[in-house]
Design an enzyme around this catalytic site. Structure first.
Site, PDB file in Angstrom:
ATOM      1  N   ILE A  12      67.421 -32.501 -31.923  1.00  0.00           N
ATOM      2  CA  ILE A  12      66.805 -33.496 -31.583  1.00  0.00           C
ATOM      3  C   ILE A  12      67.304 -34.515 -32.488  1.00  0.00           C
ATOM      4  CG2 ILE A  12      64.477 -34.195 -31.318  1.00  0.00           C
ATOM      5  CD1 ILE A  12      63.398 -31.588 -30.838  1.00  0.00           C
ATOM      6  N   LYS A  84      62.027 -24.028 -36.129  1.00  0.00           N
ATOM      7  CA  LYS A  84      61.283 -24.327 -34.990  1.00  0.00           C
ATOM      8  C   LYS A  84      61.196 -23.104 -34.003  1.00  0.00           C
ATOM      9  CE  LYS A  84      64.455 -25.891 -31.715  1.00  0.00           C
ATOM     10  NZ  LYS A  84      64.143 -25.580 -30.359  1.00  0.00           N
ATOM     11  N   SER A 124      54.453 -30.924 -33.201  1.00  0.00           N
ATOM     12  CA  SER A 124      54.909 -30.072 -32.071  1.00  0.00           C
ATOM     13  C   SER A 124      53.422 -29.829 -31.235  1.00  0.00           C
ATOM     14  CB  SER A 124      55.163 -28.698 -32.499  1.00  0.00           C
ATOM     15  OG  SER A 124      55.259 -27.750 -31.607  1.00  0.00           O
ATOM     16  N   TYR A 149      55.065 -21.092 -37.248  1.00  0.00           N
ATOM     17  CA  TYR A 149      55.571 -22.402 -36.988  1.00  0.00           C
ATOM     18  C   TYR A 149      54.564 -23.544 -36.538  1.00  0.00           C
ATOM     19  CZ  TYR A 149      57.800 -26.284 -34.265  1.00  0.00           C
ATOM     20  OH  TYR A 149      58.027 -27.306 -33.549  1.00  0.00           O
ATOM     21  N   LYS A 153      53.216 -27.070 -38.951  1.00  0.00           N
ATOM     22  CA  LYS A 153      53.103 -28.453 -38.310  1.00  0.00           C
ATOM     23  C   LYS A 153      51.734 -29.092 -38.583  1.00  0.00           C
ATOM     24  CE  LYS A 153      57.549 -28.824 -36.881  1.00  0.00           C
ATOM     25  NZ  LYS A 153      58.354 -29.966 -37.638  1.00  0.00           N
ATOM     26  N   PHE A 178      56.493 -31.470 -26.882  1.00  0.00           N
ATOM     27  CA  PHE A 178      56.174 -30.145 -26.022  1.00  0.00           C
ATOM     28  C   PHE A 178      57.625 -29.477 -26.024  1.00  0.00           C
ATOM     29  CE2 PHE A 178      51.916 -30.385 -24.689  1.00  0.00           C
ATOM     30  CZ  PHE A 178      51.472 -31.482 -25.288  1.00  0.00           C
ATOM     31  N   LEU A 200      64.061 -20.721 -24.751  1.00  0.00           N
ATOM     32  CA  LEU A 200      64.619 -20.200 -23.282  1.00  0.00           C
ATOM     33  C   LEU A 200      65.682 -20.938 -22.714  1.00  0.00           C
ATOM     34  CD1 LEU A 200      63.769 -18.717 -20.690  1.00  0.00           C
ATOM     35  CD2 LEU A 200      62.197 -20.913 -20.003  1.00  0.00           C
ATOM     36  N   SER A 216      65.735 -11.976 -21.035  1.00  0.00           N
ATOM     37  CA  SER A 216      64.226 -11.100 -21.054  1.00  0.00           C
ATOM     38  C   SER A 216      63.185 -12.087 -20.908  1.00  0.00           C
ATOM     39  CB  SER A 216      64.159 -10.459 -22.430  1.00  0.00           C
ATOM     40  OG  SER A 216      65.331  -9.477 -22.566  1.00  0.00           O
TER      41      SER A 216
END
Ligand code: WQD
Length: 335
Positions: A12, A84, A124, A149, A153, A178, A200, A216
């Protein structure tokens, strides 16, 4: 403005550096390269035709931070530097609290010493824990976080609130991301985690490109439309632009503490993302359903109204854009 971007060669951070440079800011980056490659510096130059000033090092290094603030006339800080991965944080709490909390205390101490009191903090949606309802507003309850995590935050958000209470000349924006995914349309920068992806989208992209065997899917027995986890995926370029708008807000207000959800307001399931990715890129993504991942929640997506109203910012890129740009990046940079 001259902006210090910690973790600025990361996913980011690098996209935000591009937007900062394109808005004619000067950029100084501090990065320890724990989850970034130094080559990203040149990619940023290729995209913007501008240089950044790079310091290799860790935010825990107080002497280095003192040197940077002494030598560079910093007007504002954007703090991205953190680990993260939700799943990983459950296994490595000490590393997560050390890296995500202690380092921020060092940064804030040096900012105070050098009278630099403008900061955008990368927070987050995981600070909402398992949300009582969706979509989530900034005024909704935070806490009961389900992984270190998210808790790290939450801790930093509390530190920033206490700091502002002690001295209201600070100028603070807390941005609750998000699920950032996708890559710069040039394909020059994107999400390139060192090792096996914890998130993902990079995992899907690497299965599609043949670098990984099979995705998975962590559980299909959640109370969601198809049983798989639902998240608010946001294009990383939209997210980066949100940081520019937040900096503009801080510059205009001169002081204050502001909290914003940066999401699209739409939730997609894991299987939604897989099928969209396959359709947009005309590829196959092999997957198998496995056990739930510890620390995961069922559903999480934003109500992004406040950012629209107060920052004049909203996400504009679609889930198809995110899938297309993510894959373009992986293919363009495949070894
Ligand atoms: C998304 C969904 C998994 C991997 C992320 C970041 C965190 C924060 C919030 C910014 C979940 C499922 C995942 C896989 C899967 N972002 N999944 N197989 O956990 O929502 O957190 O967004 O601050 O930094 O980590 O994202 O991409 O790991 O998971 O089935 O191999 O995909 O169960 O439902 P998450 P994620």
């Amino acid at each position: 403005m001259k902006v210090l971007v910690t973790g600025g060669l990361g996913y980011i951070g690098s996209h935000t550096c591009v937007e900062l440079l394109q808005e004619n800011n000067e950029v100084v980056v501090l990065d320890n390269l724990s989850n970034a490659k130094v080559e990203v510096k040149d990619k940023i130059k290729q995209i913007t035709n501008k240089d950044i000033k790079f310091y290799l090092g860790d935010m825990i290094d107080e002497e280095l931070l003192d040197k940077i603030f002494t030598e560079e006339k910093i007007d504002a800080v954007i703090d991205f530097a953190a680990y993260k991965a939700v799943g990983e944080s459950v296994q490595k709490p000490i590393e997560y609290y050390t890296n995500n909390v202690s380092t921020v205390l060092v940064l804030l101490k040096q900012m105070k010493k050098h009278n630099v009191k403008r900061i955008v903090f990368s927070s987050s949606a995981t600070v909402y824990g398992d949300p009582e309802h969706v979509p989530i507003k900034e005024t909704d309850k935070t806490g009961n976080t389900t992984n270190p995590y998210g808790t790290s935050k939450l801790f930093v958000e509390q530190i920033l609130k206490d700091l502002y209470k002690s001295d209201n000349t600070w100028d603070i924006a807390i941005l609750r991301y998000f699920n950032p995914i996708g890559a710069h349309p040039s394909g020059l920068i994107g999400e390139a985690p060192n090792g096996i992806p914890a998130n993902l989208m990079p995992y899907i992209a690497k299965v599609a490109s043949g670098e990984l065997e099979c995705l998975s899917v962590f559980g299909n027995d959640y109370p969601t439309k198809d049983g798989t986890g639902v998240r608010d995926y946001i294009h990383v370029v939209d997210l980066a632009k949100g940081h520019i708008k937040a900096l503009d807000k801080l510059q205009k207000e001169k002081s204050g503490l502001y909290i914003y959800n940066l999401g699209t307001g739409t939730g997609y399931s894991v299987l939604d993302l897989v099928t969209t990715f396959e359709k947009v890129n005309n590829v196959k993504v092999n997957y198998k359903i496995v056990e739930r991942r510890p620390g995961d929640i069922a559903e999480c997506f934003a109500d992004p109204t406040k950012a629209k109203e107060e920052l004049n910012w909203q996400a504009t890129l679609s889930i198809e854009d995110m899938c297309r740009d993510a894959y373009h990046f992986i293919i363009k940079n495949k070894k």
